[in-house]
Scaffold this motif. Structure first.
Motif, PDB file in Angstrom:
ATOM      1  N   ALA A 273       0.834  -1.202   0.000  1.00  8.97           N
ATOM      2  CA  ALA A 273       0.000   0.000   0.000  1.00  8.97           C
ATOM      3  C   ALA A 273       0.871   1.256   0.000  1.00  8.97           C
ATOM      4  CB  ALA A 273      -0.932   0.004   1.206  1.00  8.97           C
ATOM      5  N   LEU A 274       1.967   1.227   0.755  1.00 11.47           N
ATOM      6  CA  LEU A 274       2.878   2.369   0.788  1.00 11.47           C
ATOM      7  C   LEU A 274       3.548   2.578  -0.569  1.00 11.47           C
ATOM      8  CD1 LEU A 274       4.063   4.536   2.645  1.00 11.47           C
ATOM      9  CD2 LEU A 274       5.914   2.945   3.203  1.00 11.47           C
ATOM     10  N   MET A 275       3.873   1.499  -1.255  1.00 14.28           N
ATOM     11  CA  MET A 275       4.444   1.611  -2.591  1.00 14.28           C
ATOM     12  C   MET A 275       3.439   2.202  -3.570  1.00 14.28           C
ATOM     13  SD  MET A 275       7.594   0.850  -2.774  1.00 14.28           S
ATOM     14  CE  MET A 275       7.625   0.836  -4.570  1.00 14.28           C
ATOM     15  N   THR A 276       2.172   1.861  -3.391  1.00 19.11           N
ATOM     16  CA  THR A 276       1.133   2.443  -4.245  1.00 19.11           C
ATOM     17  C   THR A 276       1.068   3.953  -4.055  1.00 19.11           C
ATOM     18  OG1 THR A 276      -0.179   0.404  -4.176  1.00 19.11           O
ATOM     19  CG2 THR A 276      -1.338   2.441  -4.751  1.00 19.11           C
ATOM     20  N   ILE A 277       1.173   4.411  -2.818  1.00 21.46           N
ATOM     21  CA  ILE A 277       1.168   5.847  -2.550  1.00 21.46           C
ATOM     22  C   ILE A 277       2.411   6.495  -3.147  1.00 21.46           C
ATOM     23  CG2 ILE A 277       1.259   7.596  -0.737  1.00 21.46           C
ATOM     24  CD1 ILE A 277      -0.355   5.697   1.018  1.00 21.46           C
ATOM     25  N   HIS A 278       3.563   5.869  -2.930  1.00 23.29           N
ATOM     26  CA  HIS A 278       4.836   6.396  -3.425  1.00 23.29           C
ATOM     27  C   HIS A 278       4.830   6.570  -4.939  1.00 23.29           C
ATOM     28  CE1 HIS A 278       8.757   5.451  -5.311  1.00 23.29           C
ATOM     29  NE2 HIS A 278       9.275   6.246  -4.381  1.00 23.29           N
ATOM     30  N   THR A 279       4.170   5.649  -5.636  1.00 23.82           N
ATOM     31  CA  THR A 279       4.210   5.671  -7.104  1.00 23.82           C
ATOM     32  C   THR A 279       2.917   6.211  -7.708  1.00 23.82           C
ATOM     33  OG1 THR A 279       5.686   3.746  -7.054  1.00 23.82           O
ATOM     34  CG2 THR A 279       4.632   4.277  -9.153  1.00 23.82           C
ATOM     35  N   ASN A 280       1.810   5.504  -7.497  1.00 14.40           N
ATOM     36  CA  ASN A 280       0.576   5.838  -8.204  1.00 14.40           C
ATOM     37  C   ASN A 280      -0.060   7.142  -7.712  1.00 14.40           C
ATOM     38  OD1 ASN A 280       0.978   3.436  -9.543  1.00 14.40           O
ATOM     39  ND2 ASN A 280      -0.447   2.274  -8.289  1.00 14.40           N
ATOM     40  N   VAL A 281      -0.146   7.307  -6.385  1.00 12.52           N
ATOM     41  CA  VAL A 281      -0.768   8.519  -5.861  1.00 12.52           C
ATOM     42  C   VAL A 281       0.068   9.742  -6.210  1.00 12.52           C
ATOM     43  CG1 VAL A 281      -1.455   9.729  -3.766  1.00 12.52           C
ATOM     44  CG2 VAL A 281      -1.957   7.297  -4.017  1.00 12.52           C
ATOM     45  N   TRP A 282       1.380   9.634  -6.063  1.00 14.14           N
ATOM     46  CA  TRP A 282       2.243  10.777  -6.393  1.00 14.14           C
ATOM     47  C   TRP A 282       2.120  11.140  -7.872  1.00 14.14           C
ATOM     48  CZ3 TRP A 282       3.352  10.858  -1.393  1.00 14.14           C
ATOM     49  CH2 TRP A 282       4.109  11.913  -0.884  1.00 14.14           C
ATOM     50  N   LYS A 283       2.053  10.121  -8.749  1.00 16.42           N
ATOM     51  CA  LYS A 283       1.897  10.405 -10.176  1.00 16.42           C
ATOM     52  C   LYS A 283       0.554  11.051 -10.469  1.00 16.42           C
ATOM     53  CE  LYS A 283       4.930   6.985 -12.358  1.00 16.42           C
ATOM     54  NZ  LYS A 283       4.986   5.793 -13.257  1.00 16.42           N
ATOM     55  N   ALA A 284      -0.493  10.585  -9.804  1.00 15.37           N
ATOM     56  CA  ALA A 284      -1.830  11.126 -10.047  1.00 15.37           C
ATOM     57  C   ALA A 284      -1.942  12.577  -9.594  1.00 15.37           C
ATOM     58  CB  ALA A 284      -2.880  10.267  -9.338  1.00 15.37           C
ATOM     59  N   VAL A 285      -1.255  12.930  -8.513  1.00 16.05           N
ATOM     60  CA  VAL A 285      -1.379  14.281  -7.951  1.00 16.05           C
ATOM     61  C   VAL A 285      -0.292  15.217  -8.463  1.00 16.05           C
ATOM     62  CG1 VAL A 285      -1.450  15.630  -5.827  1.00 16.05           C
ATOM     63  CG2 VAL A 285      -2.471  13.344  -5.880  1.00 16.05           C
ATOM     64  N   PHE A 286       0.947  14.723  -8.512  1.00 13.85           N
ATOM     65  CA  PHE A 286       2.080  15.602  -8.827  1.00 13.85           C
ATOM     66  C   PHE A 286       2.749  15.288 -10.164  1.00 13.85           C
ATOM     67  CE2 PHE A 286       2.091  15.216  -4.085  1.00 13.85           C
ATOM     68  CZ  PHE A 286       1.539  16.462  -3.838  1.00 13.85           C
ATOM     69  N   GLY A 287       2.293  14.263 -10.861  1.00 17.31           N
ATOM     70  CA  GLY A 287       2.845  13.964 -12.175  1.00 17.31           C
ATOM     71  C   GLY A 287       4.149  13.201 -12.168  1.00 17.31           C
ATOM     72  N   LYS A 288       4.617  12.782 -11.005  1.00 16.00           N
ATOM     73  CA  LYS A 288       5.869  12.028 -10.904  1.00 16.00           C
ATOM     74  C   LYS A 288       5.861  11.229  -9.609  1.00 16.00           C
ATOM     75  CE  LYS A 288       8.568  15.514  -8.399  1.00 16.00           C
ATOM     76  NZ  LYS A 288       8.962  14.632  -7.285  1.00 16.00           N
ATOM     77  N   PRO A 289       6.581  10.113  -9.555  1.00 15.38           N
ATOM     78  CA  PRO A 289       6.632   9.359  -8.297  1.00 15.38           C
ATOM     79  C   PRO A 289       7.527  10.054  -7.287  1.00 15.38           C
ATOM     80  CG  PRO A 289       8.023   8.322  -9.944  1.00 15.38           C
ATOM     81  CD  PRO A 289       7.296   9.429 -10.646  1.00 15.38           C
ATOM     82  N   ALA A 290       7.358   9.691  -6.024  1.00 15.78           N
ATOM     83  CA  ALA A 290       8.259  10.200  -4.982  1.00 15.78           C
ATOM     84  C   ALA A 290       9.644   9.579  -5.174  1.00 15.78           C
ATOM     85  CB  ALA A 290       7.702   9.875  -3.600  1.00 15.78           C
ATOM     86  N   ASP A 291      10.617  10.113  -4.479  1.00 18.78           N
ATOM     87  CA  ASP A 291      12.005   9.698  -4.733  1.00 18.78           C
ATOM     88  C   ASP A 291      12.445   8.489  -3.924  1.00 18.78           C
ATOM     89  OD1 ASP A 291      13.103  11.862  -6.596  1.00 18.78           O
ATOM     90  OD2 ASP A 291      12.187  13.052  -5.010  1.00 18.78           O
ATOM     91  N   ALA A 292      11.905   8.306  -2.717  1.00 18.70           N
ATOM     92  CA  ALA A 292      12.371   7.183  -1.909  1.00 18.70           C
ATOM     93  C   ALA A 292      11.398   6.893  -0.783  1.00 18.70           C
ATOM     94  CB  ALA A 292      13.762   7.476  -1.334  1.00 18.70           C
ATOM     95  N   ILE A 293      11.511   5.667  -0.262  1.00 20.99           N
ATOM     96  CA  ILE A 293      10.790   5.241   0.943  1.00 20.99           C
ATOM     97  C   ILE A 293      11.823   4.746   1.942  1.00 20.99           C
ATOM     98  CG2 ILE A 293       9.213   3.548   1.921  1.00 20.99           C
ATOM     99  CD1 ILE A 293       7.634   3.575  -0.602  1.00 20.99           C
ATOM    100  N   GLU A 294      11.712   5.195   3.161  1.00 24.50           N
ATOM    101  CA  GLU A 294      12.650   4.776   4.200  1.00 24.50           C
ATOM    102  C   GLU A 294      11.881   4.320   5.432  1.00 24.50           C
ATOM    103  OE1 GLU A 294      15.369   7.904   5.051  1.00 24.50           O
ATOM    104  OE2 GLU A 294      16.157   8.022   2.999  1.00 24.50           O
ATOM    105  N   LYS A 295      12.508   3.430   6.185  1.00 22.46           N
ATOM    106  CA  LYS A 295      11.934   2.943   7.442  1.00 22.46           C
ATOM    107  C   LYS A 295      12.826   3.386   8.594  1.00 22.46           C
ATOM    108  CE  LYS A 295      10.217  -1.222   9.755  1.00 22.46           C
ATOM    109  NZ  LYS A 295      10.820  -0.869  11.069  1.00 22.46           N
ATOM    110  N   SER A 296      12.207   3.834   9.657  1.00 21.19           N
ATOM    111  CA  SER A 296      12.970   4.279  10.813  1.00 21.19           C
ATOM    112  C   SER A 296      13.704   3.099  11.445  1.00 21.19           C
ATOM    113  CB  SER A 296      12.033   4.928  11.840  1.00 21.19           C
ATOM    114  OG  SER A 296      12.732   5.216  13.032  1.00 21.19           O
TER     115      SER A 296
END
Length: 241
Positions: A134-157
């Motif tokens: 689900a987090l990968m979907t936000i990182h890629t699909n949601v970012w593309k739908a809203v901002f036209g590009k995917p986010a750059d990275a996902i990190e875990k604390s």
């Protein structure tokens, strides 16, 4: 035809506003309505035929998925939203809270639209029940739908198991906004954090999402969206292992 980069819009400094302007009551009860589409009258064989222009709400949703919004127009609109809210808040925390609330409202509609498109175009649409997909979907699909590009990275604390981060090195919404020094702690990406929180809630992963400025020498506008999951999400993830 060459294009010029959009001019930068400056957030009003709190020192430039008098206390009377900050504390003055405003009328928020005004209602606004969309103007009706004008009709086009054409004459055919002596009879008048009235045609209505297509309404934006009648356009097929699938045909608008690749449509793009003018970046300067979006930058101007978002800058005006920030300045409008700033005149009606008592501090930076209140301003970020309002931006987060606005983003949350947008996020619920983004998720609804994405789910509708997935169900209408796929024979076997699926819903993610694990957090990382689900987090990968936000990182890629949601970012593309809203901002036209995917986010750059996902990190875990590495310190807290319930914290994840989405990194955006060049946030679209802050490219044309200059924050004054006395408001350096302000993160306009709280709007983005609200979108992420709404999507996570809608997918069944309740969390508290905040935005933090984390500039570097290479990326001065770098922003981190911090996701702190609720305990129930971690407990459910353990059951899937």
């Amino acid at each position: 035809m060459s294009t010029h980069p959009p001019s930068r819009f400056s957030v009003l400094s709190s020192s430039s506003l008098s206390s009377a302007e900050l504390l003055s009551p405003t009328n928020t009860s005004a209602r606004f309505s969309l103007p009706s589409a004008p009709s086009i009258t054409t004459a055919t064989t002596g009879n008048q035929k009235t045609l209505s222009r297509p309404n934006i709400y009648d356009r097929p949703l699938n045909k608008t998925r690749t449509a793009e919004v003018s970046a300067p127009a979006f930058a101007f609109l978002f800058s005006e939203v920030v300045q409008y809210m700033q005149k009606r808040v008592s501090g930076i925390n209140d301003l970020e809270r309002r931006l987060n609330t606005l983003g949350y409202r947008i996020g619920t509609r983004v998720l609804e639209l994405m789910v509708w498109r997935a169900e209408s175009t796929s024979k076997a649409p699926k819903r993610e029940i694990r957090f990382l997909p689900a987090l990968m979907t936000i990182h890629t699909n949601v970012w593309k739908a809203v901002f036209g590009k995917p986010a750059d990275a996902i990190e875990k604390s590495v310190q807290n198991d319930d914290e994840y981060m989405i990194i955006d090195n060049d946030p679209v919404i802050t490219r044309s906004i200059s924050v004054p020094r006395d408001m350096s702690q302000l993160s306009c990406s709280s709007f983005t954090a609200g979108i992420v929180e709404a999507v996570l809630d809608g997918l069944g992963f309740p969390a508290r999402v905040t935005a933090h400025n984390t500039p570097t020498n290479d990326f001065p506008l770098r922003n981190t969206i911090l996701i702190k999951l609720e305990k129930s999400v971690l407990e459910r993830e353990e059951l899937f292992k």
